[in-house]
Scaffold this motif. Structure first.
Motif, mmCIF file in Angstrom:
data_model
loop_
_atom_site.group_PDB
_atom_site.id
_atom_site.type_symbol
_atom_site.label_atom_id
_atom_site.label_comp_id
_atom_site.label_asym_id
_atom_site.label_seq_id
_atom_site.Cartn_x
_atom_site.Cartn_y
_atom_site.Cartn_z
ATOM 1 N N TYR B 310 -12.287 -1.975 3.230
ATOM 2 C CA TYR B 310 -11.081 -1.520 3.916
ATOM 3 C C TYR B 310 -9.917 -2.085 3.130
ATOM 4 C CZ TYR B 310 -8.022 -0.718 7.996
ATOM 5 O OH TYR B 310 -7.051 -0.279 8.861
ATOM 6 N N TYR B 311 -9.034 -1.235 2.662
ATOM 7 C CA TYR B 311 -7.948 -1.766 1.849
ATOM 8 C C TYR B 311 -6.645 -1.016 2.065
ATOM 9 C CZ TYR B 311 -9.287 2.017 -1.458
ATOM 10 O OH TYR B 311 -9.605 3.219 -2.035
ATOM 11 N N TYR B 312 -5.565 -1.587 1.541
ATOM 12 C CA TYR B 312 -4.278 -0.909 1.548
ATOM 13 C C TYR B 312 -3.974 -0.450 0.135
ATOM 14 C CZ TYR B 312 -2.687 -1.794 6.296
ATOM 15 O OH TYR B 312 -2.539 -1.751 7.653
ATOM 16 N N GLY B 313 -3.346 0.681 0.034
ATOM 17 C CA GLY B 313 -2.944 1.177 -1.268
ATOM 18 C C GLY B 313 -1.431 1.190 -1.371
ATOM 19 N N PHE B 314 -0.934 1.004 -2.589
ATOM 20 C CA PHE B 314 0.501 1.154 -2.844
ATOM 21 C C PHE B 314 0.659 2.343 -3.776
ATOM 22 C CE2 PHE B 314 -0.142 -3.528 -2.403
ATOM 23 C CZ PHE B 314 0.502 -3.664 -1.184
#
Lengths: 307, 555, 304
Positions: B310-314
């Motif tokens: 589970y991650y955040y992207g920029f």
């Protein structure tokens, strides 16, 4: 009257046509397609899928093809449930929803109607407040709260009823869903019936009847109930069409294979054909029920005339 | 945080895939079949009279056709219905399936599978190499419209067939005889065998597909070669499977009937489990119920690692994150991952400082060195980077954070927005979107700034994660594009040894993470309730639980 | 108190001139007196007033903000000691403040969207019912069509085209909710229009719009008011569904619908997160209900 009904039936054709057209383009205008997932499709794969389902044709061509298919009674394949056609999915979901919905509507009419009339006859007494407060509970507590509560009480703690599942429609499995569905409708019917009954009780003809010395209950039965049911019927027309096509919340919580989930899940999945299918189906029901309502109107109140 | 012991991880990473293959070959050469696909209950266990299991399975299967279906809900069921060339042991190890053994050519580009003579379809027909040829061609045939056709892209000519440039017959698979199936690959593909556990390469029964068309998956029509056959399919209610007496390993199968229920509402599923309607739930328990479960049903709760991140992207193609690695790093460093895993979710998920989840076969992942810094050091560094990127208290970053509507995503977004505000002074607007709208906006890379992503691996290999960073990958929603990264991954296909390959992949992971286009948050886990009388269950990172491995104890 | 006044006034504001023409000032005083003599209605008004005051000024009583998450106080049960009067939610935010903030949103959405659907529904339904014939047929077929159009796509498109403005909530809800109102009003009108007093007015040469406004609409009040009390709860719950689609109130702001929704999931672990917002919601709906009944009685033309 027969010519009126015929006219209405004829007017259903353009209505359905407008529904199909409006819904078709509305659905297609929304962003996202049926095959979008977080696992983005490689372009070639997406092209194959679009070709298979003719989604690569110009929209107008697709629209024309869809209309022609619908005319022949073919609602197309589902994009989400790819082993099934939309016709099959509706045929498997509708009987379930119809059974639950009809039971709920009947329950609501009997209980809600009786509650409303009693409350009206005892207007502004403790009975009135008590009955109406109870009815209000059904509106104030949303069904996504009521349903788990009922499961917790009657399935988990008391163990009297199953906590969910359809079990091919076993009576036990239908009790909680029907009650959950009916609660809201009971509240609506009770409120509307009470209001209407109060109006009727104050109308001149009831007063006249009273002045003639007829006993109270006889007046109510003979002259009161029919006109008091007018707004109830008016409400129940479209409401019944909605209830017998299922409720997504109730179906998901109780695990019931009804039609209601397709209205919401189908839209979330962008299952174009499935959404179109249930919309058209619902459209037919709405038209049919509203026609029925108008016919019942004329029967309930001879003053209502259609030209 | 409560983590379930995860013992199998060592056994997997301790064996190299080549070593595993060789040992399989050796053992087969000795003429015995040591790995039985079905686990017999240990001696002394008293079995229940009635061997029926009731499993919660989330949403309705999108299809039971192996070449058509896409959802994990479907493959859970297909795993019982069909058997691939290879299969999996309860702990996730690869074991022979329809193929009793296989040879791999010197250049590792040719696989020859020797099928069991006693493998049969549920109608008694033998399972032959021709059936596999038919099924694999069907997978890549454009007319099938499979969403997973690219699964076998490593097979020679597969991509050309999918693109419609070659006929399906040109796919480089062949039946040398009834029981010998041969596959040619473009390049040595180290994860090829792992991939064969995926449902898209399961065989289908050619005559019934040809006879019934789309309807071949209906009860009565569906001929399958796994431990079970389809008995009932009540759409949106349940699917009932019964034992397949023709299955070659039928004598080691214990459970007679398996029910898979549609359980879309997780809370309701738990209630159903508690009321006795289900023997085991699907893979996710609602966070809000976990405390109750830990207190009241601790013995029935199983939490174990899952192959997912589970991650955040920029968005690296638009301001404010374009050409601003310091800002991206500052934001990533100022996320307190332990607070999210231990307090906000508290459902056993593992804080992530790398991209490839731990437990992946033959791979030791890269992790940010600042993982071991103290919280204060980390935040001081983040603040320094934030200032260097040109922001300050007077000139704070204003950023939009997007997620798709869901309770846990919302909690995490709120928590991270609060952390960015407290730690750096960033002003975050959080925006929730309906799933398909969100997917489109995210893929367009036009208006997105920061956003959430999750990824569950398709097969047990680091590549299924690292390929997300390829510049031409469809899921590359950050816009990360680095030719040297692309080359590194490409080269990894042609390396000689497992160790060398792992080192290359690790280098790629470091490069990808070092760009700070993504901020890993946590590694997924599965959490489920299982009744104490269900035996044979073992956690595995793929979350594959074959019913044939389970049994019901007397209770 | 603003929202009470709005709601109460809603049905009457539409036709102030008719009322004056027909009855003059003193009858309005009569109505007010009758309303004030209705104990249930008066109690409901007081309770609703208290809720509105609390929703507006209540957050001042708490040291917490509606959006501050406190990792060390997740799912704290209600307690006066640490000032979490209603406990905290799944990320440690104070539920007392959140419930009151949610009330602002829900009351506003409930009242405004209801007025929107009331205005459209009554005007549309009365016109269709009174004119009858072909006009009625066409107008009601349009309603049929709108009933059927998939609401979710409508909402998604609204957002795609216009973004996420608050005003869209009212448009989205109002656009769908007036349909029931229109059908009910039209039904009542059909039965009213052959009554003696309407026929008398027609014979007297009163114009159609005036008949609708002066004779039809006042006689619809009873049904309309009852239906309003049924619309408000629906509207408040639809709002939380709109948030799901990305329209509507967004976190960290909240509404009663959203709070009840979240609370329903935490029902067993943290019952307070359901109970407090649900009690506020239910109490408000009960108040609207009893005020509605009181108003109906007070404004009943047959009692005047």
């Amino acid at each position: 009257m027969p010519s009126y009904i015929l006219k209405r039936l004829l007017s259903a054709i353009p209505t359905i046509f407008v529904i199909i057209s409006l819904a078709f383009f509305l659905i297609r205008a929304a962003p996202g397609g049926p095959f979008d997932t977080d696992r983005a499709l490689p372009p070639e794969v997406e092209a194959n899928l679009n070709a298979k389902y003719h989604l690569d044709d110009p929209l107008v061509v697709q629209y024309g093809r869809y209309l022609w298919d619908v005319l022949r009674g073919d609602l197309g394949p589902s994009f989400q449930y790819r082993d099934f056609t939309v016709n099959e999915l509706i045929a498997s979901g509708f009987p379930v929803s119809l059974r639950l919905g009809l039971s709920a509507v009947l329950l609501a009419m009997v209980i809600g109607g009786a509650a409303g009339i009693i409350a009206a006859l005892r207007q502004n007494t403790a009975t009135d407040y008590g009955v109406m407060s109870f009815a209000m509970l059904g509106i104030s507590i949303p069904n996504f709260v009521v349903a788990p509560l009922l499961i917790m009480i009657f399935a988990v703690n008391l163990g009297w009823l199953p906590a969910g599942g359809w079990n091919d429609g076993a009576f036990k499995n239908t009790i909680l869903p029907i009650v959950s569905l009916a609660l809201l409708q009971v509240a609506f019917v009770a409120r509307i019936a009470r209001g209407a009954m109060i109006e009727v009780l104050r109308s001149n003809y009831i007063r006249t009847a009273r002045a003639k010395g007829l006993p109270g209950w006889q007046i109510i039965l003979k002259h009161g109930i029919k006109p008091a049911m007018l707004p109830v019927v008016s409400y129940l027309g479209p409401a019944a069409a909605a209830v017998i096509t299922g409720s997504v919340v109730i179906e998901q919580i109780y695990g019931i294979p009804g039609l209601g989930r397709h209205f919401v899940q189908g839209a979330l999945n962008r299952d174009y054909t499935l959404v179109m299918g249930v919309v058209i189906f619902y459209g037919f029901l709405i038209i049919a029920f509203n026609l029925l309502v108008d016919i019942i109107y004329a029967w309930l109140d001879p003053k209502v005339r259609y030209s | 945080m409560k983590k379930t012991a995860h013992t199998f991880r060592h056994s997997i990473s301790g064996t190299s895939s080549l070593g595993r293959i060789i040992s399989a070959l050796l053992i087969v050469a000795l003429g015995s079949i040591p790995f039985t696909a079905a686990a017999k209950p240990p001696a002394g266990v008293k079995l229940a009279e009635e061997q029926v299991i009731h499993r919660g399975n989330g949403a309705e299967a999108d299809s039971l056709d192996p070449q058509i279906s896409e959802s994990t809900n479907a493959s859970n069921i297909q795993r019982d219905l069909f058997e691939s060339l290879v299969s999996e042991a309860p702990d996730g190890r690869l074991i022979p399936g329809v193929a009793k053994n296989w040879d791999i050519s010197e250049d590792r580009r040719q696989y020859t599978f020797h099928l069991r003579e006693n493998a049969k379809w549920s109608n008694g027909d033998p399972v032959t190499a021709h059936d596999f040829v038919f099924s694999w061609r069907r997978l890549v045939d454009p007319a099938t419209g499979s969403r997973y056709s690219m699964m076998i892209a490593p097979v020679t000519n597969a991509e050309a067939v999918i693109a419609g440039e070659m006929p399906p017959e040109s796919l480089a698979v062949a039946a040398l005889d009834d029981h010998t199936f041969q596959v040619n690959l473009d390049a040595p593909t180290p994860y090829f065998l792992s991939m064969l556990t995926h449902s898209s390469v399961y065989p289908v029964h050619p005559p019934s597909v040809q006879k019934f068309g789309r309807d071949f998956t209906r009860p009565g029509n569906l001929i399958s070669n796994g431990a079970y056959v389809l008995d009932e399919w009540r759409v949106q209610s349940h699917i009932k499977l019964v034992r397949n007496p023709q299955y070659w390993d039928n004598e080691n199968t214990t459970i007679d009937e398996a029910y898979y229920y549609v359980t879309e509402d997780m809370n309701a599923e738990v209630l159903r489990y508690r009321a006795g309607g289900l023997d085991m739930t699907q893979e996710n328990l609602p966070v809000s119920m976990l405390d109750w479960i830990r207190e009241n049903l601790p013995e029935e709760l199983v939490i174990s690692p899952w192959l997912g991140i589970y991650y955040y992207g920029f968005n690296m193609t638009q301001p404010p994150f374009k050409d601003n690695p310091k800002l991206r790093k500052a934001l990533s460093m100022s996320i307190d991952r332990e607070i999210i895993t231990d307090k906000v979710l508290d459902n056993g998920v593992i804080p992530a400082y790398g991209f490839v989840p731990p437990g992946v076969l033959d791979y030791e992942g890269y992790e940010y060195p600042w993982k071991d810094m103290s919280r204060e050091e980390r935040l001081a560094e983040a603040r320094r980077l934030y200032r260097e990127a040109g922001y300050s208290e007077e000139n704070p970053l204003r950023v939009e954070l997007r997620y798709n509507t869901e309770q846990n995503h919302k909690k995490i977004a709120l928590a991270i927005a609060a952390m960015w505000k407290q730690n750096l002074g960033v002003l975050t607007e959080i925006i929730n979107q309906e799933w398909k709208v969100f997917l489109n906006v995210r893929a367009e890379k036009r208006i997105t700034q920061a956003f959430r992503i999750g990824w569950i691996g398709d097969y047990n290999d680091a590549y299924t994660f690292l390929e997300l960073g390829l510049s031409n990958n469809g899921q590359n929603d950050t816009g990360y594009a680095d030719p040297s990264y692309d080359k590194l991954l490409k080269d990894s296909f042609n390396t000689g040894s497992v160790e060398e390959r792992a080192a290359m992949l690790r280098q790629a992971e470091e490069q990808f993470l070092g760009s700070y286009g993504v901020a890993p948050i946590y590694y997924y886990v599965t959490s489920r309730l299982i009744k104490p009388y269900v035996g044979g269950y073992q956690s595995n990172i793929m979350n594959h639980h074959y019913t044939k491995n389970l049994y019901i104890k007397a209770h | 108190m603003s929202s009470i006044i709005q709601t109460d006034a809603a049905p009457t504001q539409i036709f102030p001139e008719d009322a004056e023409v027909l009855k003059g000032r003193s009858l309005w005083d009569d109505a007010r007196n009758r309303l004030l003599n209705n104990k249930a209605a008066v109690t409901a008004m007081i309770v609703l007033g208290a809720i509105v005051l609390l929703v507006i000024f209540g957050p001042l009583l708490s040291p917490f903000s509606y959006d501050y998450p406190d990792w060390d106080n997740i799912y704290e049960p209600p307690s006066v000691g640490d000032a979490h009067y209603f406990g905290t939610d799944s990320i440690g935010r104070d539920l007392f403040v959140r419930t009151l903030y949610g009330g602002r949103v829900s009351l506003m959405v409930g009242v405004v969207a209801t007025i929107v659907s009331l205005l459209i529904g009554v005007a549309y339904g009365a016109t269709a019912g009174y004119l009858g014939g072909r006009v009625d047929n066409i107008m009601m077929r349009i309603v049929d069509v709108l009933y059927t159009v998939p609401f979710m796509f409508f909402v998604i498109l609204l957002m795609v085209v216009f973004g996420r403005h608050l005003i869209l909530i009212f448009v989205a809800i109002g656009a769908i909710n007036w349909l029931d109102m229109a059908r009910i009003v039209r039904g009542q009108t059909l039965s009213l229009k052959h009554r003696e007093f309407i026929e008398a007015a027609e014979a007297g040469g009163v114009s159609t719009p005036n008949i609708i406004r002066r004779h039809i609409v006042p006689n619809l009040l009873g049904v309309v008011i009852v239906y309003i009390t049924l619309t408000i709860p629906q509207v408040i719950l639809i709002e939380s569904f709109l948030s799901f689609l990305g329209l509507g109130v967004q976190e960290p702001l909240t509404s009663w619908g959203a709070l009840v929704n979240e609370g329903a999931e935490d029902m067993e672990t943290a019952p307070w997160s359901l109970i407090f917002p649900a009690v506020f919601l239910a109490a408000t709906l009960f108040c609207f209900n009893f005020i509605g009944d009181g108003l109906r009685d007070a404004l009943d033309p047959k009692d005047r």
